[in-house]
Design a protein around this motif. Sequence first.
Motif, PDB file in Angstrom:
ATOM      1  N   HIS A   1       0.868  -1.169   0.000  1.00  0.00           N
ATOM      2  CA  HIS A   1       0.000   0.000   0.000  1.00  0.00           C
ATOM      3  C   HIS A   1       0.904   1.218   0.000  1.00  0.00           C
ATOM      4  N   ARG A   2       0.915   1.933  -1.099  1.00  0.00           N
ATOM      5  CA  ARG A   2       1.871   3.010  -1.344  1.00  0.00           C
ATOM      6  C   ARG A   2       1.333   4.364  -0.886  1.00  0.00           C
ATOM      7  N   GLY A   3       0.855   4.410   0.313  1.00  0.00           N
ATOM      8  CA  GLY A   3       0.311   5.629   0.890  1.00  0.00           C
ATOM      9  C   GLY A   3      -0.505   5.262   2.110  1.00  0.00           C
ATOM     10  N   VAL A   4      -1.343   6.201   2.561  1.00  0.00           N
ATOM     11  CA  VAL A   4      -2.256   5.933   3.666  1.00  0.00           C
ATOM     12  C   VAL A   4      -3.649   6.366   3.252  1.00  0.00           C
ATOM     13  N   ASP A   5      -4.652   5.660   3.770  1.00  0.00           N
ATOM     14  CA  ASP A   5      -6.046   6.019   3.526  1.00  0.00           C
ATOM     15  C   ASP A   5      -6.583   6.712   4.765  1.00  0.00           C
ATOM     16  N   LEU A   6      -7.075   7.934   4.582  1.00  0.00           N
ATOM     17  CA  LEU A   6      -7.601   8.742   5.679  1.00  0.00           C
ATOM     18  C   LEU A   6      -9.103   8.863   5.546  1.00  0.00           C
ATOM     19  N   ALA A   7      -9.813   8.638   6.636  1.00  0.00           N
ATOM     20  CA  ALA A   7     -11.273   8.768   6.630  1.00  0.00           C
ATOM     21  C   ALA A   7     -11.651  10.213   6.334  1.00  0.00           C
ATOM     22  N   ALA A   8     -12.570  10.381   5.412  1.00  0.00           N
ATOM     23  CA  ALA A   8     -13.052  11.713   5.041  1.00  0.00           C
ATOM     24  C   ALA A   8     -14.374  11.556   4.312  1.00  0.00           C
ATOM     25  N   GLY A   9     -15.341  12.369   4.648  1.00  0.00           N
ATOM     26  CA  GLY A   9     -16.633  12.326   3.989  1.00  0.00           C
ATOM     27  C   GLY A   9     -16.576  12.918   2.594  1.00  0.00           C
ATOM     28  N   ALA A  10     -17.435  12.425   1.723  1.00  0.00           N
ATOM     29  CA  ALA A  10     -17.523  12.968   0.367  1.00  0.00           C
ATOM     30  C   ALA A  10     -17.833  14.463   0.455  1.00  0.00           C
TER      31      ALA A  10
ATOM     32  N   GLU B   1      -6.019  11.407  -3.694  1.00  0.00           N
ATOM     33  CA  GLU B   1      -7.087  10.873  -4.560  1.00  0.00           C
ATOM     34  C   GLU B   1      -8.121  10.146  -3.723  1.00  0.00           C
ATOM     35  N   PRO B   2      -9.333  10.005  -4.136  1.00  0.00           N
ATOM     36  CA  PRO B   2     -10.011  10.662  -5.255  1.00  0.00           C
ATOM     37  C   PRO B   2     -10.424  12.083  -4.867  1.00  0.00           C
ATOM     38  N   VAL B   3      -9.935  13.026  -5.600  1.00  0.00           N
ATOM     39  CA  VAL B   3     -10.142  14.442  -5.292  1.00  0.00           C
ATOM     40  C   VAL B   3     -10.594  15.179  -6.538  1.00  0.00           C
ATOM     41  N   GLY B   4     -11.706  15.899  -6.408  1.00  0.00           N
ATOM     42  CA  GLY B   4     -12.139  16.817  -7.464  1.00  0.00           C
ATOM     43  C   GLY B   4     -11.308  18.081  -7.308  1.00  0.00           C
ATOM     44  N   ALA B   5     -10.392  18.327  -8.220  1.00  0.00           N
ATOM     45  CA  ALA B   5      -9.425  19.419  -8.099  1.00  0.00           C
ATOM     46  C   ALA B   5     -10.071  20.791  -8.200  1.00  0.00           C
ATOM     47  N   SER B   6      -9.613  21.708  -7.350  1.00  0.00           N
ATOM     48  CA  SER B   6      -9.989  23.117  -7.462  1.00  0.00           C
ATOM     49  C   SER B   6      -8.762  23.949  -7.845  1.00  0.00           C
ATOM     50  N   VAL B   7      -7.666  23.272  -8.177  1.00  0.00           N
ATOM     51  CA  VAL B   7      -6.427  23.918  -8.613  1.00  0.00           C
ATOM     52  C   VAL B   7      -6.057  23.383  -9.991  1.00  0.00           C
ATOM     53  N   ARG B   8      -5.112  24.060 -10.635  1.00  0.00           N
ATOM     54  CA  ARG B   8      -4.638  23.615 -11.945  1.00  0.00           C
ATOM     55  C   ARG B   8      -3.140  23.377 -11.906  1.00  0.00           C
ATOM     56  N   GLU B   9      -2.685  22.587 -12.852  1.00  0.00           N
ATOM     57  CA  GLU B   9      -1.258  22.324 -12.966  1.00  0.00           C
ATOM     58  C   GLU B   9      -0.504  23.643 -13.082  1.00  0.00           C
TER      59      GLU B   9
ATOM     60  N   GLU C   1      -3.914  25.354   2.044  1.00  0.00           N
ATOM     61  CA  GLU C   1      -4.792  25.808   0.968  1.00  0.00           C
ATOM     62  C   GLU C   1      -5.608  24.636   0.432  1.00  0.00           C
ATOM     63  N   VAL C   2      -6.892  24.874   0.197  1.00  0.00           N
ATOM     64  CA  VAL C   2      -7.767  23.836  -0.341  1.00  0.00           C
ATOM     65  C   VAL C   2      -7.369  23.579  -1.793  1.00  0.00           C
ATOM     66  N   ILE C   3      -7.128  22.307  -2.114  1.00  0.00           N
ATOM     67  CA  ILE C   3      -6.745  21.927  -3.475  1.00  0.00           C
ATOM     68  C   ILE C   3      -7.861  21.150  -4.173  1.00  0.00           C
ATOM     69  N   GLY C   4      -8.929  20.827  -3.426  1.00  0.00           N
ATOM     70  CA  GLY C   4     -10.051  20.103  -4.004  1.00  0.00           C
ATOM     71  C   GLY C   4     -10.959  19.549  -2.926  1.00  0.00           C
ATOM     72  N   THR C   5     -11.895  18.699  -3.349  1.00  0.00           N
ATOM     73  CA  THR C   5     -12.820  18.056  -2.406  1.00  0.00           C
ATOM     74  C   THR C   5     -12.829  16.548  -2.650  1.00  0.00           C
ATOM     75  N   VAL C   6     -13.134  15.814  -1.596  1.00  0.00           N
ATOM     76  CA  VAL C   6     -13.182  14.354  -1.680  1.00  0.00           C
ATOM     77  C   VAL C   6     -14.327  13.951  -2.594  1.00  0.00           C
ATOM     78  N   GLU C   7     -14.031  13.108  -3.580  1.00  0.00           N
ATOM     79  CA  GLU C   7     -15.052  12.589  -4.487  1.00  0.00           C
ATOM     80  C   GLU C   7     -15.718  11.367  -3.860  1.00  0.00           C
ATOM     81  N   ALA C   8     -17.004  11.226  -4.108  1.00  0.00           N
ATOM     82  CA  ALA C   8     -17.755  10.091  -3.566  1.00  0.00           C
ATOM     83  C   ALA C   8     -17.580   8.835  -4.402  1.00  0.00           C
ATOM     84  N   THR C   9     -17.200   8.996  -5.643  1.00  0.00           N
ATOM     85  CA  THR C   9     -17.148   7.848  -6.549  1.00  0.00           C
ATOM     86  C   THR C   9     -15.840   7.086  -6.443  1.00  0.00           C
TER      87      THR C   9
END
Length: 187
Positions: A71-80, A118-126, A134-142
């Motif tokens: 597992h190449r990271g950690v999974d953190l509990a977060a609501g959609a 991930e899974p994150v709906g991005a609010s930033v751009r490359e 700083e907020v970079i996005g929101t947790v996606e439900a899918t």
Amino acid sequence: MRRVLARVALCPALLMVSVLLAPGPSARAQPPAAPDPPADVPAIARLWPVGSRPPVLRGWQPPATPYGAGHRGVDLAAGAGSPVRAVAPGRVSFAGRVAERGVVAVELSGTDLRTTYEPVGASVREGDEVAAGEVIGTVEATGSHCGASACVHWGLLRGGTYLNPLSLLPPWLLGRGPSRLLPVLTA
């Protein structure tokens, strides 16, 4: 016949002597050295990517080989819909979709480290510069790989090597730290 038996009896003795007199490990041919382990990761994060101290649903489990299980990271509990924040200042190196999942990657300033979310709906751009917190996005439900609950997979890389992202957090953010003596209050 006696000469043959004497030679056979000497063989184990000669073998033992040759083993004892053989050159030591330093004189033998050595396999190529393994690459040095990654240098220490600086504890530069000042906050968790989600929440104030979210439960870790699945911890970091480094693979034994580059393509091995782990597992190449950690999974953190977060609501959609929960905000996802950059843990340290840096530059967004990727914000888009990978395998139908939103991914944001941030190259951390002054280091050779990159965090992924991930899974994150991005609010930033490359190319965007982001500050710690700083907020970079929101947790996606899918597409949550955490089962019924939503989560954020938080990763950390140095080049192509995965590292434990929790190592970015100082001990006090992990609930560990030095003992502190408090004054004794008298009545």
